[in-house]
Enzyme design. Structure first.
Site, short mmCIF file in Angstrom:
data_model
loop_
_atom_site.label_atom_id
_atom_site.label_comp_id
_atom_site.label_asym_id
_atom_site.label_seq_id
_atom_site.Cartn_x
_atom_site.Cartn_y
_atom_site.Cartn_z
N HIS A 86 0.85 -1.19 0.00
CA HIS A 86 0.00 0.00 0.00
C HIS A 86 0.89 1.24 0.00
CE1 HIS A 86 -3.10 -2.85 1.03
NE2 HIS A 86 -2.51 -3.13 2.18
N GLU A 101 -1.09 0.12 8.49
CA GLU A 101 -2.03 -0.77 9.16
C GLU A 101 -1.31 -1.61 10.21
OE1 GLU A 101 -3.50 -3.88 6.44
OE2 GLU A 101 -1.83 -3.36 5.13
N HIS A 125 3.63 -7.31 1.89
CA HIS A 125 3.05 -8.22 2.87
C HIS A 125 2.01 -9.12 2.23
CE1 HIS A 125 0.36 -4.70 2.78
NE2 HIS A 125 -0.61 -5.55 3.10
N ARG A 133 -1.37 -5.16 -5.99
CA ARG A 133 -0.93 -6.55 -5.98
C ARG A 133 0.35 -6.68 -6.80
NH1 ARG A 133 -6.27 -7.64 -8.01
NH2 ARG A 133 -7.76 -7.79 -6.29
#
Length: 263
Positions: free
Chosen positions: A57, A76, A134, A154
């Site tokens: 991200h 996050e 991740h 992705r």
């Protein structure tokens, strides 16, 4: 106090439950009304029956650059709710490979040697700064607290025929600020959010003294146990919102809560 009802989103690898969201892609309208505007965090429960894509991200400046002004990035964290024995996730890259090496590996479906795969267990906590490569592995259930952002690039999808975003993903990678994975320390804070575990044996009351704005709402997520809150029953994975100026009271013989807020 507002008890939130989740929005379920089925995925090829399992499902997500958006349990606290004002994001346009999954908005709990009563939560947005309660906040009086857009809440800057998004909280999910993710059930990964199979591995998610290897992804990244962007941070705030990169999100605005690649997706347009007004977009924010996605830092996050994950709290592992359950994990099958031997379950693993991808947390960052091995070494510091160049963009060219990563692009070549993705083109050849040979990214695995560059991925830092780590075994996890129930209770582990993982902080994922924006820019971290991740992936959640199969056999893991977790709670995710993040910036209110739905931008995912992705890099690699284990052979599934879904769109990948190689150039945007490579432009977003930072591979820094990673911590050793271990059990949740009891309290955590970063630039965007804070989390604090509360062990409840008897009664716990909290008054929200934050400024009266959308970001001042505090969330309480039930990690374990059951009891009552302001006359309502609660059980595992319930989540409650508390606006500035309001008070909440939990009662339980034995439960654990996670208090979530902005910073």
């Amino acid at each position: 106090m507002l008890k939130l009802e989740a929005i379920k989103m089925d995925k090829v690898w399992g499902y997500e439950m958006w349990i606290a969201s004002t994001h346009p892609n999954g908005c709990q309208k009563n939560f947005m009304d309660y906040c009086g505007g857009l809440y800057p965090l998004l909280v999910k429960v993710i059930q990964a029956d199979q591995s998610l894509s290897v992804q990244v991200h962007p941070d705030d400046p990169t999100a605005a650059l690649l997706e347009g002004p007004g977009n924010v990035g996605k830092t996050e964290c994950w709290y592992i709710l359950d994990a099958k024995p031997g379950a693993k996730l991808v947390y960052g890259l091995n070494g510091n490979p160049s963009r060219e090496k990563l692009e070549d590996a993705i083109a050849k479906n040979a990214l695995d040697p560059f991925l830092n795969q780590v075994e996890v267990k129930k209770g582990d906590f993982i902080f994922i700064p924006s820019g971290t490569v991740h992936a959640i592995g199969g056999g893991i259930r977790l709670m995710e607290v993040q910036q209110s952002c739905d931008i995912t690039y992705r890099l690699y999808d284990w052979g599934r025929p879904r769109e990948i975003h190689v150039q945007k993903g490579l432009a977003s990678i930072k591979n820094e600020g990673l911590n050793k994975i271990s059990s949740f320390p009891g309290r955590f804070e970063c630039e965007y959010f804070s989390l604090e575990e509360i062990k409840l044996q008897g009664e716990f009351s909290f008054e929200n003294s934050a400024e009266k704005k959308a970001g001042g709402v505090v969330l309480f997520y039930v990690l374990e146990g059951s009891g009552s809150v302001d006359g309502q029953d609660f059980s595992e994975e319930n989540i409650f919102a508390l606006a500035p100026g309001e008070k909440i009271s939990f009662k339980s013989a034995n439960a654990r809560l996670l208090k979530i807020g902005t910073v």
